[in-house]
Design a protein around this motif. Structure first.
Motif, PDB file in Angstrom:
ATOM      1  N   ALA A  22      42.777  34.687  45.947  1.00  0.00           N
ATOM      2  CA  ALA A  22      42.241  33.573  46.723  1.00  0.00           C
ATOM      3  C   ALA A  22      40.720  33.508  46.656  1.00  0.00           C
ATOM      4  CB  ALA A  22      42.686  33.694  48.182  1.00  0.00           C
ATOM      5  N   SER A  23      40.089  34.657  46.423  1.00  0.00           N
ATOM      6  CA  SER A  23      38.627  34.691  46.354  1.00  0.00           C
ATOM      7  C   SER A  23      38.102  34.223  45.005  1.00  0.00           C
ATOM      8  CB  SER A  23      38.118  36.111  46.633  1.00  0.00           C
ATOM      9  OG  SER A  23      38.472  36.982  45.573  1.00  0.00           O
ATOM     10  N   GLY A  24      39.007  34.063  44.035  1.00  0.00           N
ATOM     11  CA  GLY A  24      38.599  33.590  42.718  1.00  0.00           C
ATOM     12  C   GLY A  24      37.900  34.630  41.884  1.00  0.00           C
ATOM     13  N   SER A  25      38.157  35.907  42.163  1.00  0.00           N
ATOM     14  CA  SER A  25      37.490  36.978  41.426  1.00  0.00           C
ATOM     15  C   SER A  25      37.929  37.003  39.973  1.00  0.00           C
ATOM     16  CB  SER A  25      37.795  38.329  42.076  1.00  0.00           C
ATOM     17  OG  SER A  25      37.321  39.381  41.278  1.00  0.00           O
ATOM     18  N   LYS A  26      36.972  37.286  39.086  1.00  0.00           N
ATOM     19  CA  LYS A  26      37.261  37.411  37.662  1.00  0.00           C
ATOM     20  C   LYS A  26      36.891  38.801  37.147  1.00  0.00           C
ATOM     21  CE  LYS A  26      36.476  32.495  36.817  1.00  0.00           C
ATOM     22  NZ  LYS A  26      37.908  32.192  36.708  1.00  0.00           N
ATOM     23  N   GLU A  27      36.721  39.736  38.062  1.00  0.00           N
ATOM     24  CA  GLU A  27      36.304  41.086  37.692  1.00  0.00           C
ATOM     25  C   GLU A  27      37.386  41.783  36.882  1.00  0.00           C
ATOM     26  OE1 GLU A  27      34.718  45.155  39.933  1.00  0.00           O
ATOM     27  OE2 GLU A  27      34.923  43.263  41.004  1.00  0.00           O
ATOM     28  N   ARG A 207      31.021  31.260  50.766  1.00  0.00           N
ATOM     29  CA  ARG A 207      30.776  31.247  49.319  1.00  0.00           C
ATOM     30  C   ARG A 207      29.979  32.457  48.857  1.00  0.00           C
ATOM     31  NH1 ARG A 207      29.112  24.924  47.988  1.00  0.00           N
ATOM     32  NH2 ARG A 207      31.094  23.988  48.655  1.00  0.00           N
ATOM     33  N   ASP A 208      29.148  32.992  49.737  1.00  0.00           N
ATOM     34  CA  ASP A 208      28.306  34.128  49.370  1.00  0.00           C
ATOM     35  C   ASP A 208      29.013  35.467  49.564  1.00  0.00           C
ATOM     36  OD1 ASP A 208      26.204  32.394  48.784  1.00  0.00           O
ATOM     37  OD2 ASP A 208      25.511  32.392  50.867  1.00  0.00           O
ATOM     38  N   ALA A 209      30.252  35.418  50.024  1.00  0.00           N
ATOM     39  CA  ALA A 209      30.969  36.656  50.320  1.00  0.00           C
ATOM     40  C   ALA A 209      31.376  37.376  49.039  1.00  0.00           C
ATOM     41  CB  ALA A 209      32.209  36.353  51.156  1.00  0.00           C
ATOM     42  N   LEU A 210      31.406  38.690  49.115  1.00  0.00           N
ATOM     43  CA  LEU A 210      31.895  39.470  47.988  1.00  0.00           C
ATOM     44  C   LEU A 210      33.400  39.257  47.846  1.00  0.00           C
ATOM     45  CD1 LEU A 210      30.038  42.870  48.518  1.00  0.00           C
ATOM     46  CD2 LEU A 210      29.584  41.167  46.762  1.00  0.00           C
ATOM     47  N   PRO A 211      33.899  39.171  46.608  1.00  0.00           N
ATOM     48  CA  PRO A 211      35.336  38.984  46.403  1.00  0.00           C
ATOM     49  C   PRO A 211      36.178  40.071  47.059  1.00  0.00           C
ATOM     50  CG  PRO A 211      34.136  38.592  44.368  1.00  0.00           C
ATOM     51  CD  PRO A 211      33.149  39.145  45.348  1.00  0.00           C
ATOM     52  N   ALA A 212      35.594  41.253  47.231  1.00  0.00           N
ATOM     53  CA  ALA A 212      36.346  42.368  47.811  1.00  0.00           C
ATOM     54  C   ALA A 212      36.793  42.079  49.238  1.00  0.00           C
ATOM     55  CB  ALA A 212      35.503  43.638  47.782  1.00  0.00           C
ATOM     56  N   ILE A 213      36.105  41.186  49.944  1.00  0.00           N
ATOM     57  CA  ILE A 213      36.476  40.889  51.328  1.00  0.00           C
ATOM     58  C   ILE A 213      37.896  40.342  51.388  1.00  0.00           C
ATOM     59  CG2 ILE A 213      35.946  39.486  53.359  1.00  0.00           C
ATOM     60  CD1 ILE A 213      33.031  39.541  52.572  1.00  0.00           C
ATOM     61  N   GLY A 214      38.228  39.433  50.481  1.00  0.00           N
ATOM     62  CA  GLY A 214      39.568  38.861  50.462  1.00  0.00           C
ATOM     63  C   GLY A 214      40.630  39.902  50.166  1.00  0.00           C
ATOM     64  N   ALA A 215      40.363  40.778  49.200  1.00  0.00           N
ATOM     65  CA  ALA A 215      41.333  41.804  48.822  1.00  0.00           C
ATOM     66  C   ALA A 215      41.559  42.801  49.953  1.00  0.00           C
ATOM     67  CB  ALA A 215      40.856  42.529  47.566  1.00  0.00           C
ATOM     68  N   ILE A 216      40.470  43.247  50.588  1.00  0.00           N
ATOM     69  CA  ILE A 216      40.597  44.218  51.679  1.00  0.00           C
ATOM     70  C   ILE A 216      41.303  43.591  52.875  1.00  0.00           C
ATOM     71  CG2 ILE A 216      39.315  45.637  53.322  1.00  0.00           C
ATOM     72  CD1 ILE A 216      37.162  45.979  51.163  1.00  0.00           C
ATOM     73  N   THR A 217      40.933  42.351  53.197  1.00  0.00           N
ATOM     74  CA  THR A 217      41.597  41.651  54.297  1.00  0.00           C
ATOM     75  C   THR A 217      43.084  41.497  54.015  1.00  0.00           C
ATOM     76  OG1 THR A 217      39.568  40.403  54.775  1.00  0.00           O
ATOM     77  CG2 THR A 217      41.624  39.540  55.675  1.00  0.00           C
TER      78      THR A 217
END
Length: 304
Positions: A22-27, A207-217
């Motif tokens: 959901a955060s759109g991470s591409k890492e 928008r400025d949040a780190l993608p990790a916030i979504g994964a941890i949540t």
């Protein structure tokens, strides 16, 4: 028990992946979830945390993995350890610290790993109390030079005041980036404790949040609310998200691995590796070897 252990294990793994999606991470590797699944496979195979086995699997799958950059995504890779040792806080702390050291030595990442792992453990044992979770988590982290405990305490005070998302984001705007990300994940989870969907939407709102916030949540809410709380339409995104790649990180594999991890944790042994012993003439299990398993109460017949 409100939700079965199997359902909570599945919710943790699937929830973390969906939160990251959901955060759109591409890492790369894709959101660290492949490494987490390799950890699940290692735990299932060895029935314990075997770092050498886990590292070998990782190197075989990702021979050119660059771990020089600090990333909170490494916390996601340790989720299998949090699940497997949730019922023993001493081993939980010890094994989480050892596991995260494979990828990162940053103190905030280490403390964040302990915080997330402990919160998941409380959910699985149904001892999580919204009013005491953060103070208990800070105690579990222990003395540390990192700023994470202070940032978590600030979030706890804001939660007690009923602060909204914008106010919390503003209050944490000057905090160290990694500590802020972990604290925001705890806020998004605790402020919408019973609603997985809303927790993820809050976690990915900035928008400025780190993608990790979504994964941890997603991991925190998935452990507490189980996989039954995750919208089916969201779960179906896992298959479509990976349809164009060869990655094995799909819903079916996650569910199967979560089921197997619960079985190993509970003391179920697969006797398929020992067919010769079962094929001896006169063996009572000769005709049942295909489905045979032995169950043992945790910490009674075998030690982990």
């Amino acid at each position: 028990m409100r939700y079965s252990l199997e359902s909570r294990f599945k919710g943790t793994i699937v929830g973390a992946f969906l939160g990251d999606l959901a955060s759109g991470s591409k890492e790369q590797p894709k959101n660290w979830h492949e490494i987490a699944l390799l950890g699940v496979e290692s735990l299932i195979t060895t029935s314990q945390l075997n770092l050498d086995d886990w590292i070998c699997r990782q190197q075989a799958e990702f021979p050119h993995l660059d771990t020089s950059c600090v990333s909170l995504k490494a916390i996601i890779a340790t989720l299998p350890v949090a699940l497997f040792y949730f019922d023993n806080t001493v081993k939980l702390r010890q094994n989480l610290s050892q596991a995260i050291a494979i990828w990162d030595s940053d103190l905030v990442v280490r403390d964040g790993t302990l915080a997330v792992g402990y919160a998941i453990a409380l959910s699985l044992t149904e001892k999580l109390d919204i009013k005491t979770l953060i103070p208990q988590t800070i105690d579990f982290i222990g003395e540390t030079p990192s700023k994470l405990p202070q940032t978590l305490l600030k979030v706890n005070n804001l939660l007690l005041q009923g602060a909204g998302l914008e106010r919390v984001q503003g209050s944490l705007s000057r905090e160290e980036k990694l500590s802020k990300a972990v604290a925001m994940a705890f806020y998004c989870f605790l402020s919408t404790l019973e609603d997985f969907r809303l927790s993820i939407l809050r976690a990915t709102d900035n928008r400025d949040a780190l993608p990790a916030i979504g994964a941890i949540t997603g991991a925190l809410s998935g452990a507490y609310n189980s996989i039954t709380s995750i919208p089916v339409s969201w779960q179906m995104k896992l298959s479509s998200a990976n349809s164009a790649t060869s990655t094995a990180s799909n819903r079916k594999q996650m569910i199967e691995l979560a089921d197997a991890l619960v079985a190993v944790w509970s003391g179920a042994y697969d006797l398929v590796p020992y067919p010769k012993d079962l094929q001896q003439e006169g063996c009572a299990m000769f005709d049942k070897q295909g489905t045979l398993c032995v169950s043992a109460a945790p910490r009674v017949i075998r030690l982990r």
